[in-house]
Design a protein around this motif. Structure first.
Motif, PDB file in Angstrom:
ATOM      1  N   ARG A  54     -94.838 -14.377  28.473  1.00 55.73           N
ATOM      2  CA  ARG A  54     -93.795 -15.354  28.160  1.00 55.73           C
ATOM      3  C   ARG A  54     -93.118 -15.857  29.432  1.00 55.73           C
ATOM      4  O   ARG A  54     -92.860 -17.055  29.568  1.00 55.73           O
ATOM      5  N   THR A  69     -83.064 -18.981  24.673  1.00 51.52           N
ATOM      6  CA  THR A  69     -84.132 -18.029  24.992  1.00 51.52           C
ATOM      7  C   THR A  69     -84.778 -18.381  26.323  1.00 51.52           C
ATOM      8  O   THR A  69     -85.039 -17.503  27.162  1.00 51.52           O
ATOM      9  N   TYR A 112     -89.318 -22.179  21.447  1.00 51.15           N
ATOM     10  CA  TYR A 112     -88.221 -21.257  21.686  1.00 51.15           C
ATOM     11  C   TYR A 112     -86.909 -22.037  21.612  1.00 51.15           C
ATOM     12  O   TYR A 112     -86.904 -23.267  21.663  1.00 51.15           O
ATOM     13  N   ALA A 140     -88.446 -25.443  25.950  1.00 50.61           N
ATOM     14  CA  ALA A 140     -88.140 -24.831  24.658  1.00 50.61           C
ATOM     15  C   ALA A 140     -88.957 -25.470  23.539  1.00 50.61           C
ATOM     16  O   ALA A 140     -89.510 -24.773  22.673  1.00 50.61           O
TER      17      ALA A 140
END
Length: 211
Positions: free
Chosen positions: A154, A181, A177, A172
């Motif tokens: 990630r 995050t 996400y 994102a």
């Protein structure tokens, strides 16, 4: 925001100032042609973003020094597109690196807006050059070089997209996400790599073959 331009070439420097003055977000633009003049200029210490050519005498030390002394965000504008020059500037604390021979009013405006929003700026051709060169070097040295750090899948995905110039929002969306995050992942990466900024984390990750 307040900007400051340091460049020894009068015509080029005035061109930068004129272009920057047209931006709605910009309140003032000051300039100097020598490092000493810049340090003596009161507006340097009011600047939010400083654009500098590190090739001028003392320019390399100025990139690091001005960030530490004033807290300003630094964007490098240089004729040198070599790997060493780019990585040196990013490692010194610059958040962006622009090639003079490819700079346009549009790319300049985009770079300033991105830097003001906390996003690193490296033009796609420079980034591709860096990635290609350093990946080749890493392949040659992989058998003997110890790994300095290891990123999770990630973290690699997020940092690779940031390195490609995507803002947090697009990262994102691309990875499905939340922006929070993504920011948390970037914070973890910067901490893990002992970097001072996203740009330094990208430079280190490229240099070490982590992305």
């Amino acid at each position: 925001m307040n900007l400051f331009v340091l460049d020894t070439h009068t015509i080029y420097r005035r061109g930068l100032v004129a272009c920057l003055d047209l931006l709605d977000e910009v309140e003032s633009v000051s300039d100097a042609e020598r490092v000493r003049d810049a340090w003596e200029h009161p507006q340097l210490f009011e600047a939010d973003i400083v654009l500098v050519d590190p090739a001028l005498p003392g320019g390399g030390d100025f990139v690091r020094g001005v960030r530490e002394a004033t807290g300003a965000t630094v964007i490098v504008c240089s004729s040198d597109g070599g790997q060493e020059a780019v990585l040196s500037a990013l490692s010194a604390g610059a958040v962006g690196y622009l090639r003079k021979d490819e700079l346009t009013p549009e790319t300049l405006a985009s770079a300033v807006k991105a830097a003001a929003g906390g996003t690193g700026v490296v033009t796609p051709d420079l980034l591709e050059h860096l990635l290609a060169g350093h990946r080749a070097a890493e392949e040659n040295a992989a058998a003997t070089r110890p790994v300095a750090a290891k990123l999770t899948d990630r973290e690699q995905q997020v940092l690779s997209l940031i390195a490609a110039g995507h803002p947090t929002r697009e990262v994102a969306q691309e990875l499905c996400y939340s922006e929070r995050t993504v920011k948390n992942v970037l914070h973890d990466v910067v901490t893990k790599l002992n970097a001072r900024s996203r740009s330094q984390a990208v430079a280190f990750a490229v240099r070490e073959g982590l992305i």
